[in-house]
Design an enzyme around this catalytic site. Structure first.
Site, short mmCIF file in Angstrom:
data_model
loop_
_atom_site.label_atom_id
_atom_site.label_comp_id
_atom_site.label_asym_id
_atom_site.label_seq_id
_atom_site.Cartn_x
_atom_site.Cartn_y
_atom_site.Cartn_z
N HIS A 130 0.72 -1.21 -0.01
CA HIS A 130 0.06 0.00 0.00
C HIS A 130 0.84 1.30 0.02
CE1 HIS A 130 -3.48 -2.68 0.64
NE2 HIS A 130 -4.37 -1.67 0.48
N GLY A 131 2.10 1.33 0.41
CA GLY A 131 2.74 2.51 0.48
C GLY A 131 4.16 2.31 1.10
#
Length: 162
Positions: free
Chosen positions: A26-27
């Site tokens: 996700h990041g």
């Protein structure tokens, strides 16, 4: 939880590894890794205490799950741990603040929506034979939601930050 050996320990390690990788996916920020680890820990705790969990009333299970997931979303949304700490402190500390006058109508709507979401039938339990009054009411509710979104302040979509 299952010791260092055996299939149960391997399952727990796989759950945690999967959730950590999901957080990284996700990041590239430590807050996402914590978000993944947090959800991995929740899944492991749920699996380990499943018999106790099933003994709790369904309403308590739903409320507890909701609160735990919302806490996890703080790490997902935060840009750093300072922001996460600030949000968590704000969430769990009472602050006497005036309520905006234009949002007083939102409280009963949220209460009704929450009751419907928690106590209404799930999609697979519904017959999906809608009466015209039901369709009209749902359409009206949808239109109200759209209206409230377009009248309020614009906020960029969360994933636009990536």
């Amino acid at each position: 939880l299952g010791g260092n050996r055996g299939p149960l320990s391997l399952v727990y390690r796989n759950i945690m590894l999967t959730m950590l990788l999901g957080g990284l996916w996700h990041g590239a920020n430590w807050t996402f890794v914590v978000w993944g680890a947090y959800h991995g820990a929740l899944l492991i705790a749920h699996r380990a205490g499943d018999s106790t969990w099933r003994g709790l009333p369904v309403a308590l299970q739903r409320a507890f799950t909701f609160v735990l997931v919302v806490i996890g979303w703080v790490f997902f949304r935060s840009t750093d741990f300072t922001m996460a700490r600030s949000l968590l402190t704000t969430m769990f500390t009472w602050h006497e603040r005036p309520q905006p006058a234009d949002f007083t109508w939102l409280i009963p709507i949220l209460a009704v929506a929450g009751l419907l979401a928690h106590f209404g039938p799930n999609t697979f339990q519904m017959s999906h034979r809608w009466k015209p009054v039901t369709i009209a009411a749902m359409g009206f509710g949808f239109a109200l939601c759209l209206f409230s979104l377009y009248v309020g302040n614009a906020m960029p979509f969360l994933y636009f930050q990536f």
